[in-house]
Write a protein that holds these residues in place. Structure first.
Motif, mmCIF file in Angstrom:
data_model
loop_
_atom_site.group_PDB
_atom_site.id
_atom_site.type_symbol
_atom_site.label_atom_id
_atom_site.label_comp_id
_atom_site.label_asym_id
_atom_site.label_seq_id
_atom_site.Cartn_x
_atom_site.Cartn_y
_atom_site.Cartn_z
ATOM 1 N N TYR A 58 -4.679 -5.198 -3.905
ATOM 2 C CA TYR A 58 -2.900 -4.611 -4.007
ATOM 3 C C TYR A 58 -2.130 -5.841 -4.076
ATOM 4 C CZ TYR A 58 -5.311 -1.164 -0.999
ATOM 5 O OH TYR A 58 -6.017 -0.038 -0.374
ATOM 6 N N GLN A 59 -2.638 -7.349 -3.456
ATOM 7 C CA GLN A 59 -1.985 -8.059 -3.873
ATOM 8 C C GLN A 59 -1.725 -8.533 -5.743
ATOM 9 O OE1 GLN A 59 -2.805 -11.304 -1.427
ATOM 10 N NE2 GLN A 59 -3.972 -10.399 0.409
ATOM 11 N N TRP A 81 7.589 -19.224 -1.443
ATOM 12 C CA TRP A 81 5.575 -19.360 -0.679
ATOM 13 C C TRP A 81 5.399 -18.253 -0.160
ATOM 14 C CZ3 TRP A 81 3.740 -23.549 -2.703
ATOM 15 C CH2 TRP A 81 3.094 -24.101 -1.838
ATOM 16 N N VAL A 82 5.009 -17.695 -0.118
ATOM 17 C CA VAL A 82 4.352 -16.544 0.307
ATOM 18 C C VAL A 82 2.804 -15.958 0.413
ATOM 19 C CG1 VAL A 82 6.476 -15.104 0.241
ATOM 20 C CG2 VAL A 82 4.323 -14.640 -1.580
ATOM 21 N N ARG A 83 1.920 -15.831 1.408
ATOM 22 C CA ARG A 83 1.194 -15.581 1.389
ATOM 23 C C ARG A 83 0.536 -13.761 1.789
ATOM 24 N NH1 ARG A 83 -2.917 -18.578 5.908
ATOM 25 N NH2 ARG A 83 -4.980 -17.025 5.216
ATOM 26 N N ASN A 84 -0.485 -13.609 0.874
ATOM 27 C CA ASN A 84 -0.658 -11.721 1.544
ATOM 28 C C ASN A 84 0.500 -10.980 1.400
ATOM 29 O OD1 ASN A 84 -3.667 -13.616 1.562
ATOM 30 N ND2 ASN A 84 -4.036 -13.055 4.105
ATOM 31 N N PRO A 85 1.137 -10.843 0.900
ATOM 32 C CA PRO A 85 1.840 -9.697 0.658
ATOM 33 C C PRO A 85 1.552 -8.834 0.362
ATOM 34 C CG PRO A 85 2.017 -11.031 -1.889
ATOM 35 C CD PRO A 85 1.274 -11.577 -0.490
ATOM 36 N N PRO A 86 1.885 -7.735 1.222
ATOM 37 C CA PRO A 86 1.233 -6.649 1.503
ATOM 38 C C PRO A 86 2.137 -5.317 0.585
ATOM 39 C CG PRO A 86 2.631 -6.344 3.431
ATOM 40 C CD PRO A 86 3.148 -7.496 2.471
ATOM 41 N N ASP A 87 1.636 -3.986 -0.039
ATOM 42 C CA ASP A 87 2.386 -3.003 -0.746
ATOM 43 C C ASP A 87 1.934 -2.256 0.909
ATOM 44 O OD1 ASP A 87 2.151 -0.335 -1.689
ATOM 45 O OD2 ASP A 87 1.911 -0.734 -3.661
ATOM 46 N N LEU A 88 2.738 -1.867 1.548
ATOM 47 C CA LEU A 88 2.325 -0.998 2.597
ATOM 48 C C LEU A 88 2.013 -0.257 3.071
ATOM 49 C CD1 LEU A 88 6.001 -2.009 4.630
ATOM 50 C CD2 LEU A 88 3.552 -2.244 5.186
#
Length: 309
Positions: free
Chosen positions: A260-261, A197-204
């Motif tokens: 990105y997301q 369960w994740v929110r706004n995962p970044p492609d760093l």
């Protein structure tokens, strides 16, 4: 040549940590959570990983529902929890770059609408944050998260084929999505009941280059971002995760752009549900209008959890 290369790599990692991480150590009121110290050291063996013999992670715990953990005391150690019956749902939470475990909420557990009879929500302060000793660095960020998760699971989760296995929730916000996904990729075989369960995962890398472009520093940051560890590469991690996942995406996120997301969503190897949070920017709080979509996502991921019936 090697000493020069190592020196260059250390300099780039230092710049990367300064650019991405925002550790704080000021005291924060953690009530109604209780504080628990999770040791990462095995005192019965010599430390072959160069880890300090007193390495530990400061953790804070919400207890939801009719849980036996209500007997646990503040400022406890993980060993104190081993005799307490495990909950039906166990949440491991990883805050974002400026987050602190003391401010964690029980979400996605809902005390007013319990998912199960008992739940515990464990949130970590990574090394260098809050009271956790060590240096805040991306070099050991995900590995420390995995070790902390395994220790908590060994003490608080139950594996059984008789129908009472603990359901594991791996939850992350922003930067915290990366250790959550790393842990998911490692635990999915041993814990088939786990969900993500994740929110706004970044492609760093893309986020770093996008921000540096505003300051005309793209070329320099290309060299710096080249040392990003693979275990914080969101697209690579997505391709290695197969457990059911809910992705919450803020519609107006200007830090981790929706495009990105969406690339991370597309790369995800397991079943997934994407929930767009209309009107919200990166760190806006959920509104009442989002509750139906959140409840639908909870129902969806619970149905797909492989906890024995």
């Amino acid at each position: 040549m090697r000493p020069i290369q190592n020196w260059s790599r250390c300099i780039r990692f230092g710049l990367l940590n300064r650019f991405v991480l925002r550790p704080t150590t000021d005291p924060i009121d953690h009530r109604p959570q209780i504080r628990c110290r999770v040791s990462l050291s095995d005192h019965s063996k010599s430390d072959s990983n160069g880890r300090a013999p007193d390495a530990w992670i400061e953790s804070f715990v919400h207890r939801v529902g009719n849980t036996s953990a209500n007997s646990a005391q503040d400022n406890s150690r993980l060993e104190d929890w081993r005799e307490i019956p495990p909950p039906e749902d166990l949440v491991l939470k990883f805050p974002g770059t400026g987050g602190r475990a003391e401010r964690s909420t029980p979400f996605p557990m809902q005390p007013k609408q319990p998912i199960s009879k008992s739940a515990e929500v464990w949130t970590w302060n990574p090394p260098g944050y809050g009271g956790s000793p060590g240096k805040a660095t991306l070099q050991n960020f995900s590995n420390a998260a995995a070790e902390w998760s395994l220790r908590v699971l060994s003490a608080r989760a139950q594996q059984s084929s008789s129908g009472n296995e603990t359901r594991i929730w791996l939850c992350g916000n922003s930067l915290g999505c990366l250790p959550a996904m790393h842990v998911a990729s490692l635990l999915q075989e041993a814990w088939p009941s786990a969900v993500l369960w994740v929110r706004n995962p970044p492609d760093l890398r893309r986020v770093i280059l996008n921000i540096s472009a505003r300051w005309r520093a793209t070329t320099a940051m290309q060299h710096v971002s080249a040392v990003l560890p693979q275990n914080v590469d969101a697209v690579d991690l997505a391709g290695r995760c197969k457990i059911p996942a809910v992705f919450l995406m803020s519609e107006k996120d200007s830090l981790v752009l929706p495009e990105y997301q969406k690339a991370i969503h597309a790369a995800y190897a397991g079943p997934k549900l994407v929930v767009e949070l209309s009107g919200l920017s990166h760190d806006d709080v959920l509104e009442e209008e989002h509750r139906p979509a959140i409840n639908n996502a909870l129902d969806w991921v619970i149905r797909r959890s492989q906890r024995p019936a």
